[in-house]
Write a protein that holds these residues in place. Structure first.
Motif, PDB file in Angstrom:
ATOM      1  N   GLY A  83      -6.180  -5.586   6.904  1.00 27.03           N
ATOM      2  CA  GLY A  83      -6.488  -6.986   7.161  1.00 27.03           C
ATOM      3  C   GLY A  83      -7.671  -7.126   8.094  1.00 27.03           C
ATOM      4  N   THR A  84      -7.844  -8.316   8.657  1.00 25.85           N
ATOM      5  CA  THR A  84      -9.009  -8.599   9.492  1.00 25.85           C
ATOM      6  C   THR A  84      -8.988  -7.813  10.799  1.00 25.85           C
ATOM      7  OG1 THR A  84      -7.831 -10.529  10.371  1.00 25.85           O
ATOM      8  CG2 THR A  84      -9.345 -10.908   8.548  1.00 25.85           C
ATOM      9  N   ALA A  93     -11.120  -9.832   5.377  1.00 23.59           N
ATOM     10  CA  ALA A  93     -10.543 -11.147   5.095  1.00 23.59           C
ATOM     11  C   ALA A  93      -9.866 -11.162   3.722  1.00 23.59           C
ATOM     12  CB  ALA A  93     -11.643 -12.215   5.157  1.00 23.59           C
ATOM     13  N   LEU A  94     -10.484 -10.502   2.751  1.00 20.26           N
ATOM     14  CA  LEU A  94      -9.888 -10.438   1.417  1.00 20.26           C
ATOM     15  C   LEU A  94      -8.572  -9.656   1.441  1.00 20.26           C
ATOM     16  CD1 LEU A  94      -9.963 -10.890  -1.637  1.00 20.26           C
ATOM     17  CD2 LEU A  94     -11.428  -8.862  -1.824  1.00 20.26           C
ATOM     18  N   GLU A  96      -6.603  -9.319   3.943  1.00 21.27           N
ATOM     19  CA  GLU A  96      -5.631 -10.164   4.643  1.00 21.27           C
ATOM     20  C   GLU A  96      -5.018 -11.173   3.676  1.00 21.27           C
ATOM     21  OE1 GLU A  96      -3.977 -11.404   8.496  1.00 21.27           O
ATOM     22  OE2 GLU A  96      -5.605  -9.967   8.294  1.00 21.27           O
ATOM     23  N   THR A  97      -5.861 -11.800   2.870  1.00 16.89           N
ATOM     24  CA  THR A  97      -5.373 -12.797   1.908  1.00 16.89           C
ATOM     25  C   THR A  97      -4.459 -12.165   0.871  1.00 16.89           C
ATOM     26  OG1 THR A  97      -7.339 -14.180   2.174  1.00 16.89           O
ATOM     27  CG2 THR A  97      -6.094 -14.443   0.137  1.00 16.89           C
ATOM     28  N   MET A  98      -4.898 -11.067   0.284  1.00 18.74           N
ATOM     29  CA  MET A  98      -4.132 -10.450  -0.796  1.00 18.74           C
ATOM     30  C   MET A  98      -2.845  -9.818  -0.277  1.00 18.74           C
ATOM     31  SD  MET A  98      -7.193  -8.841  -3.162  1.00 18.74           S
ATOM     32  CE  MET A  98      -6.125  -8.527  -4.565  1.00 18.74           C
ATOM     33  N   GLY A 100      -0.822 -10.913   1.812  1.00 10.21           N
ATOM     34  CA  GLY A 100       0.231 -11.922   1.888  1.00 10.21           C
ATOM     35  C   GLY A 100       0.971 -12.138   0.597  1.00 10.21           C
ATOM     36  N   HIS A 101       0.398 -11.666  -0.511  1.00  8.29           N
ATOM     37  CA  HIS A 101       1.048 -11.814  -1.820  1.00  8.29           C
ATOM     38  C   HIS A 101       1.818 -10.563  -2.230  1.00  8.29           C
ATOM     39  CE1 HIS A 101      -0.927 -15.641  -3.030  1.00  8.29           C
ATOM     40  NE2 HIS A 101      -1.878 -15.224  -2.187  1.00  8.29           N
ATOM     41  N   GLU A 125      -1.287  -6.333  -6.695  1.00  4.29           N
ATOM     42  CA  GLU A 125      -2.499  -6.919  -6.109  1.00  4.29           C
ATOM     43  C   GLU A 125      -3.517  -5.840  -5.763  1.00  4.29           C
ATOM     44  OE1 GLU A 125       0.883  -9.666  -5.597  1.00  4.29           O
ATOM     45  OE2 GLU A 125       0.599  -7.546  -5.048  1.00  4.29           O
ATOM     46  N   ALA A 278     -12.316 -20.744  -5.467  1.00  5.78           N
ATOM     47  CA  ALA A 278     -12.096 -20.292  -4.092  1.00  5.78           C
ATOM     48  C   ALA A 278     -13.281 -19.505  -3.561  1.00  5.78           C
ATOM     49  CB  ALA A 278     -10.819 -19.460  -4.029  1.00  5.78           C
TER      50      ALA A 278
END
Length: 284
Positions: A83-84, A93-94, A96-98, A100-101, A125, A278
């Motif tokens: 993550g970040t 950042a990417l 971190e986003t992924m 979470g899924h 993912e 996005a």
């Protein structure tokens, strides 16, 4: 149910792990890293390995490093470590986003990035990320090492380029420049469930036009992959909702979904449009 009987091995070095794998692979020997896919399968007796080679305590296998424009992920790096806070720039950042899924918190805490790739579930993912970004995989055995491009690593439903006696010892991802924009979108029935369709868009915008787009799709076909027809359509054009619809339709025409239900194709189109929206900030 409980797992079928097996023998447990805990090597202390990479060399020991590879030697054990070479010896035990013909006897249904398997690598154990996070165990978040393998152990449940063993509990259901869907998987019945005779030997488990636990690499969790091998020194250096939990290492995550960024150098020379490359993020290097060793085989015991957990999902939660990405993550970040650990990876610089847009790639952090990417991730971190992924992240979470990825399933649920206990799985993100114990599961490993490399283990997810070796498992090669098309809904993963991280498999989508690796196939889209131009990653490379370092595979090693007692016979030596070899490097495989991410797009060639995934060879079918839960099938990879790994030989039975090989271990995925490192994944290499390119660090993204500060000018790169990313967008990720995933459909699942509930939070933490397997994705039904997921799309990842990676683009740059120069003088109002899309440059060097990378567009990937997962959970629809038997493996994640880039969508070259849609990428060609996006290159050099100004982002717009109409362009995103056009690119998504072009991608849909070339898909071979795992089932014959057109609903999954509808989801794929929508996921592609929303990932592009996005990434560019342009409403779909």
């Amino acid at each position: 149910m409980k797992p079928a009987p097996f023998h447990y091995h805990a090597p202390g070095t990479e060399g020991e792990a590879l030697a054990l794998l070479a010896e035990l692979a013909p006897e249904e020997g398997r690598i154990l890293a996070g165990g978040q896919s393998l152990i449940p399968a063993m509990a259901l007796r869907v998987a019945r390995p005779a030997h488990l080679v636990d690499i969790g305590n091998v020194p250096g296998f939990d290492r995550l490093t960024s150098e020379d424009g490359i993020l290097r992920i060793r085989p015991c790096v957990r999902h939660a470590a990405l993550g970040t806070g650990t990876v610089p720039g847009p790639l952090g950042a990417l991730l971190e986003t992924m992240r979470g899924h990825v399933a649920h918190l206990p799985i993100r805490t114990r599961g490993t990035f490399c283990g997810s790739l070796a498992n090669a579930d098309p809904a993963s993912e991280w498999c989508l990320l690796a196939a889209t970004l131009g990653s490379s995989m370092l595979l090693r055995s007692v016979r030596g090492g070899r490097e495989v491009a991410g797009e060639a690593f995934f060879q079918g439903f839960m099938t990879t380029a790994l030989a039975p006696d090989e271990m995925l010892v490192e994944v290499r991802l390119p660090l993204l420049a500060e000018t790169v924009r990313t967008g990720f979108f995933e459909f699942s029935r509930r939070s933490g469930d397997f994705a039904q369709a997921a799309a990842l868009a990676v683009v740059e915008l120069r003088h109002g036009a899309i440059v060097a787009p990378r567009l990937g799709l997962g959970a629809v076909e038997d493996r994640p992959r880039r969508l070259p027809e849609a990428e060609m359509m996006l290159e050099g054009r100004a982002p717009s909702a109409a362009l995103f619809r056009e690119a998504a339709a072009a991608a849909r025409a070339g898909l071979l979904p795992m089932d014959e239900d057109s609903y999954r194709l509808d989801l794929a189109e929508t996921a592609i449009r929303r990932a592009l929206s996005a990434a560019t900030g342009v409403p779909e």
